[in-house]
Design an enzyme around this catalytic site. Structure first.
Site, short mmCIF file in Angstrom:
data_model
loop_
_atom_site.label_atom_id
_atom_site.label_comp_id
_atom_site.label_asym_id
_atom_site.label_seq_id
_atom_site.Cartn_x
_atom_site.Cartn_y
_atom_site.Cartn_z
N GLU A 152 0.80 -1.23 0.00
CA GLU A 152 0.00 0.00 0.00
C GLU A 152 0.83 1.29 0.00
O GLU A 152 0.62 2.17 0.83
CB GLU A 152 -0.97 -0.02 1.19
CG GLU A 152 -1.87 -1.26 1.16
CD GLU A 152 -2.75 -1.42 2.41
OE1 GLU A 152 -2.76 -0.52 3.25
OE2 GLU A 152 -3.43 -2.46 2.51
N GLU A 258 -6.01 -11.18 -0.66
CA GLU A 258 -6.95 -10.59 0.31
C GLU A 258 -8.39 -10.53 -0.22
O GLU A 258 -9.09 -9.53 -0.04
CB GLU A 258 -6.47 -9.19 0.72
CG GLU A 258 -5.04 -9.19 1.25
CD GLU A 258 -4.59 -7.88 1.87
OE1 GLU A 258 -5.43 -7.08 2.29
OE2 GLU A 258 -3.36 -7.69 1.95
O1 G3I Z 1 -4.13 -8.44 19.04
C1 G3I Z 1 -4.88 -7.35 19.60
C2 G3I Z 1 -5.46 -7.73 20.91
O2 G3I Z 1 -4.42 -8.01 21.82
C3 G3I Z 1 -6.35 -6.60 21.41
O3 G3I Z 1 -6.99 -6.97 22.59
C4 G3I Z 1 -7.43 -6.27 20.37
C5 G3I Z 1 -8.31 -5.09 20.79
O4 G3I Z 1 -8.59 -4.22 19.73
O5 G3I Z 1 -6.78 -5.91 19.19
C6 G3I Z 1 -5.99 -6.97 18.65
O6 G3I Z 1 -5.39 -6.50 17.50
C7 G3I Z 1 -6.21 -6.38 16.37
C8 G3I Z 1 -5.56 -7.17 15.25
O7 G3I Z 1 -6.25 -6.97 14.04
C9 G3I Z 1 -5.53 -8.67 15.55
O8 G3I Z 1 -6.82 -9.16 15.66
C10 G3I Z 1 -6.32 -4.92 15.98
O9 G3I Z 1 -7.07 -4.21 16.94
C11 G3I Z 1 -6.96 -4.78 14.62
O10 G3I Z 1 -6.86 -3.42 14.21
C12 G3I Z 1 -6.23 -5.65 13.62
O11 G3I Z 1 -6.87 -5.51 12.39
C13 G3I Z 1 -6.17 -6.00 11.27
C14 G3I Z 1 -5.97 -4.86 10.27
O12 G3I Z 1 -5.33 -5.37 9.11
C15 G3I Z 1 -5.11 -3.75 10.85
O13 G3I Z 1 -4.88 -2.76 9.93
C16 G3I Z 1 -7.01 -7.09 10.63
O14 G3I Z 1 -7.09 -8.20 11.50
C17 G3I Z 1 -6.39 -7.52 9.30
O15 G3I Z 1 -7.29 -8.34 8.62
C18 G3I Z 1 -6.14 -6.28 8.44
O16 G3I Z 1 -5.52 -6.71 7.24
C19 G3I Z 1 -5.20 -5.71 6.28
C20 G3I Z 1 -3.97 -6.19 5.54
O17 G3I Z 1 -2.94 -6.46 6.45
C21 G3I Z 1 -3.53 -5.17 4.48
N1 G3I Z 1 -4.61 -4.83 3.60
C22 G3I Z 1 -5.86 -4.42 4.24
C23 G3I Z 1 -6.32 -5.48 5.24
C24 G3I Z 1 -7.64 -5.11 5.85
O18 G3I Z 1 -7.54 -3.96 6.62
#
Ligand code: G3I
Length: 346
Positions: A152, A258
């Site tokens: 990105e 994705e």
């Molecule tokens: O691991 C923590 C946990 O300890 C905590 O309690 C919880 C509370 O919010 O958060 C957890 O982390 C989360 C993490 O995913 C793991 O589940 C984050 O909040 C959350 O923001 C994070 O989201 C990820 C996101 O990227 C972040 O930008 C999504 O799972 C993941 O699917 C998403 O993937 C991205 C690709 O990497 C790049 N392209 C876009 C795609 C979708 O956004």
């Protein structure tokens, strides 16, 4: 006969002229009939604790992408202190199950550890930081076959995203990142990965022009990942075909990465869910047909961003009801799964 006609009329009215099955066979797995990978984004916790989830990953897919476990905030939580335990457990799981691993991602503007976001130093210090992260991760996770090296880096209008990497190093960080990754593992396939490449032609043009320039200089860029966070209305078949045509012209390997297909992009009340799931099935069928039209040497993988609707990032991130994946919340096959199977020739 009248029933068939009625279904045809209803289907046409709802923008989709055939009803899709959801009780197709699930055997053999999706990857069985094709020569490219069928991948899925996974979490180690689910693989270890959720039997329905793990069974689907084992049966249906031959490649996994750790959804979050390989991101910098997880791998280098403190400056110079790497944490490879979870990543290596995932690699061991994959090796045990005979799955390929696609690494995601080395250089991105999101999910950076706080120390990296707050790092202070001149351009050389930033280059050293980026190099240390890439070299250590790629060498340590040596069995990873392919990497999203840069994720990105462009805005929708085709300009460079002003990420910390761009601001502190300049646009050359992209080339450097590929070089550092290649130095650390010359066998790995290296990808540039981005979203909206089918819906924003200016963005795709800018990305392809940049990658072409790197390839012409001899930089090890092997492929382009078109993140397909799409929905049942957009970008549509024509836009996707056009984007793929441009990618084919680049000679790069093409990753449909994705993949998830939202049935509720505007977040309102869902209405006729069945029709929307049917439209989702039609969308996955179309994108599979487009993928199959790519010359085999440029096909890399079609990868889904999660196993079931219970695991998708979309509902939590956008705060809406949605069902974007191939399996439902109870890990049952959806019409999209059956449409994919049949489009793959199963
Ligand atoms: O691991 C923590 C946990 O300890 C905590 O309690 C919880 C509370 O919010 O958060 C957890 O982390 C989360 C993490 O995913 C793991 O589940 C984050 O909040 C959350 O923001 C994070 O989201 C990820 C996101 O990227 C972040 O930008 C999504 O799972 C993941 O699917 C998403 O993937 C991205 C690709 O990497 C790049 N392209 C876009 C795609 C979708 O956004």
């Amino acid at each position: 006969m009248r029933g068939v006609f009625l279904l045809f009329v209803l289907g046409t009215l709802y923008g989709c002229n055939k009803p899709y099955d959801s009780d197709c066979s699930t055997n053999p797995g999706l990857f069985d009939a094709v020569n490219f990978n069928i991948g899925v984004a996974v979490s180690l916790t689910e693989l270890e604790n959720n039997t329905g989830y793990a069974t689907i990953v084992k049966q249906q897919f031959n490649q996994i992408t750790p959804e979050n476990a390989f991101k910098p905030e997880r791998l280098q939580p403190q400056e110079g202190t790497f944490s490879f335990e979870e990543a290596k457990q995932l690699l061991a799981w994959a090796a045990n199950e005979g799955k390929e691993v696609h690494g995601h991602c080395l250089v991105w503007h999101n999910q950076l550890p706080a120390w990296m976001q707050n790092f202070e130093g001149d351009r050389q210090a930033w280059i050293a930081l980026m190099k240390n992260h890439i070299s250590t991760v790629v060498a340590e996770l040596g069995s990873v076959k392919s990497w999203d090296v840069v994720n990105e880096a462009f805005e929708d209008d085709g300009s460079f995203r002003e990420s910390i990497w761009y601001r502190h190093i300049g646009p050359e960080y992209i080339e450097m990142a590929f070089e550092f990754a290649h130095e650390a593992n010359s066998d790995a396939l290296l990808f540039y990965n981005d979203y909206n490449l089918a819906s924003k032609p200016k963005k795709l043009d800018a990305v392809l022009a940049h990658l072409r320039q790197l390839v012409n200089k001899g930089v090890a860029v092997h492929g382009i990942g078109l993140q397909l966070h799409i929905n049942i209305k957009s970008p549509g078949k024509g836009a996707l075909e056009k984007a793929v045509e441009g990618c084919i012209g680049s000679g790069l390997r093409i990753h449909f990465s994705e993949i998830d297909i939202s049935v509720n992009p505007s977040g309102g009340a869902l209405g006729h869910l069945e029709n929307k799931l049917n439209k989702q099935a039609q969308t996955v069928e179309q994108l599979t047909q487009i993928y199959l039209s790519i010359p085999p040497a440029q096909q890399f993988a079609m990868s889904f961003w999660g196993v079931s609707d219970a695991n998708s990032w979309i509902p939590a991130y956008y705060g809406r009801e949605d069902y974007p994946l191939l399996f439902d919340q109870n890990y049952r096959a959806k019409p999209a799964y059956c449409a994919l199977r049949s489009a793959l020739g199963q």
